[in-house]
Design an enzyme around this catalytic site. Structure first.
Site, PDB file in Angstrom:
ATOM      1  CD  GLN A 103    -102.869 -36.303  35.179  1.00  0.00           C
ATOM      2  OE1 GLN A 103    -101.673 -36.530  34.991  1.00  0.00           O
ATOM      3  NE2 GLN A 103    -103.827 -37.057  34.665  1.00  0.00           N
ATOM      4  CG  HIS A 170    -102.583 -39.126  37.392  1.00  0.00           C
ATOM      5  ND1 HIS A 170    -103.266 -40.295  37.156  1.00  0.00           N
ATOM      6  CD2 HIS A 170    -101.539 -39.135  36.516  1.00  0.00           C
ATOM      7  CE1 HIS A 170    -102.656 -40.977  36.200  1.00  0.00           C
ATOM      8  NE2 HIS A 170    -101.609 -40.293  35.792  1.00  0.00           N
ATOM      9  CG  HIS A 173    -102.706 -44.569  34.206  1.00  0.00           C
ATOM     10  ND1 HIS A 173    -102.464 -43.435  33.482  1.00  0.00           N
ATOM     11  CD2 HIS A 173    -103.891 -45.045  33.748  1.00  0.00           C
ATOM     12  CE1 HIS A 173    -103.440 -43.216  32.621  1.00  0.00           C
ATOM     13  NE2 HIS A 173    -104.329 -44.194  32.769  1.00  0.00           N
ATOM     14  CE1 TYR A 175     -96.961 -43.287  37.624  1.00  0.00           C
ATOM     15  CE2 TYR A 175     -98.943 -42.744  36.385  1.00  0.00           C
ATOM     16  CZ  TYR A 175     -97.604 -43.082  36.414  1.00  0.00           C
ATOM     17  OH  TYR A 175     -96.910 -43.241  35.241  1.00  0.00           O
ATOM     18  NE  ARG A 223    -106.736 -39.961  32.155  1.00  0.00           N
ATOM     19  CZ  ARG A 223    -105.828 -40.222  31.224  1.00  0.00           C
ATOM     20  NH1 ARG A 223    -104.546 -40.253  31.538  1.00  0.00           N
ATOM     21  NH2 ARG A 223    -106.183 -40.429  29.976  1.00  0.00           N
ATOM     22  N   GLY A 334    -105.088 -38.118  22.705  1.00  0.00           N
ATOM     23  CA  GLY A 334    -103.694 -38.064  23.101  1.00  0.00           C
ATOM     24  C   GLY A 334    -102.756 -37.913  21.929  1.00  0.00           C
ATOM     25  NE  ARG A 335    -101.235 -43.285  21.230  1.00  0.00           N
ATOM     26  CZ  ARG A 335    -101.487 -44.553  20.951  1.00  0.00           C
ATOM     27  NH1 ARG A 335    -100.562 -45.304  20.381  1.00  0.00           N
ATOM     28  NH2 ARG A 335    -102.659 -45.076  21.243  1.00  0.00           N
TER      29      ARG A 335
END
Length: 367
Positions: A103, A170, A173, A175, A223, A334-335
């Protein structure tokens, strides 16, 4: 519980073939001293490939710009040492039978003055406006923007050269790329600002430059998200019509797959339809979409105080149905993959009772 069979069907597009529909979501770990991913990082990703992940997307990696990241242990994607480290990661993942994309990342004004690795570098943003709406910097000049475009393109070329299977940009979010997308942080009056479509211009130039650098057959994933870090109610678009306007120039520029970041994959995006953001994106763009958001978890996305966030197999029946209905093609985890690298194998083999549940303790180490 039945095994979610749709999750384990192969995926094939014109530029990418995967053994199943499972993607490892990019998650910042910060275990790369001086920006160099070492053997422990290679082993971390290798374990996920060996555990059955179809496609790994690495944590965000900094492009060649002094303020691209904030933290001395965030991996970089430039310089001989960092690129050799990533080459070792690619080799480890491929030997385990997996596929992997980096990414490529620039944090923009999410960075604070004084952050390492370049404490002297100032944060940059489209209009000199922080995510909180404060005017605290000079806007990027067009010359500086072109330098950033070329930095993304160089990273894409390096990714192909060292053997990655594609790249992800990316653009989510809050950024840098997303700061150009969002009207609250992009108030430019030149070609990089204006209405929703004009605010995609920076991303379009990045995508086109990356495509030129890697050729026609190398996958490019973008993304994007509605929400921003610290602002979960933020929205780029409010209707399917606006989403279509947003996606069209990005797809035309060369995006092959859209990665649609949401906090809970099962929630509808717009009133009057059960489709989530990935579902709408795939329908409107004609491109495969990756969905994401709390797969296997019962606790809230932001609830770090909850030590045990479920048994690791929550919402799988609903996920299977959505995949069977072709609402989206791929699902990012993810987690659950942080706590258990073998999550895919255990689910595929009906061993859900053996899944290691996510706890916040796993964030402290590179398991």
């Amino acid at each position: 519980m039945n095994i979610p069979s749709a999750l384990f069907t192969p995926f094939t597009s014109d530029k990418l073939t995967l053994s199943n529909r499972i993607v490892m979501a990019p998650m910042t770990r910060g275990f790369s001293p001086e920006g160099v991913p070492g053997p422990e990082v290679a082993e971390y990703y290798r374990r996920r490939a060996a555990g059955g992940v179809g496609l790994i997307i690495t944590e965000g990696t900094g492009i060649n710009h002094p303020s691209s990241v904030s933290g001395a242990s965030i991996p970089l994607f430039h310089g001989d040492e960092s690129l050799q480290g990533w080459s070792n990661v690619v080799q480890a993942v491929h030997e385990a039978g997996g596929k992997i994309m980096p990414q490529l990342w620039h944090v923009g004004t999410a960075r604070r003055t004084g952050d390492l690795p370049h404490a002297e570098a100032e944060p940059v943003s489209p209009s000199g406006i922080s995510m909180a709406g404060e005017e605290n910097r000079e806007p990027l000049t067009e010359e500086e923007i072109q330098g950033l475009v070329q930095a993304f393109a160089q990273a894409a070329a390096d990714a192909k050269r060292i053997g990655f299977d594609g790249i992800e940009l990316h653009g989510a979010h809050g950024y840098l790329i997303d700061q150009f997308f969002w009207e609250h942080t992009n108030r430019r009056t030149d070609k990089y600002g204006g209405d929703l479509v004009r605010r995609t211009e920076f991303a379009v130039e990045v995508i086109e430059a990356c495509r030129k650098a890697v050729g026609p057959d190398f996958p490019i994933v973008l993304r994007f998200s509605q929400w921003k870090m610290g602002n979960y109610d933020a929205r780029l678009v409010d209707t399917p019509e606006q989403l279509e306007q947003f996606l069209a120039p990005l797809a035309a520029a060369g995006v092959d797959i859209f990665h649609c970041s949401t906090r809970r994959f099962w929630l509808p995006e717009f009133e009057g339809s059960e489709l989530n953001l990935a579902g709408w994106t795939q329908r409107l763009s004609g491109k495969p979409a990756i969905s994401v958001g709390s797969v296997g978890l019962e606790a809230e996305f932001v609830d770090r105080s909850t030590e045990n966030q479920g048994t690791g197999d929550a919402h799988l029946e609903q996920l299977n149905t959505m995949l069977e209905n072709k609402e989206f093609e791929l699902i990012a985890l993810g987690r659950v993959l942080l706590s258990d690298p073998e999550w895919p194998a255990k689910v595929r083999e009906g061993r859900q009772s053996e899944i290691i549940p996510f706890t916040t303790e796993v964030l402290k180490t590179l398991n």
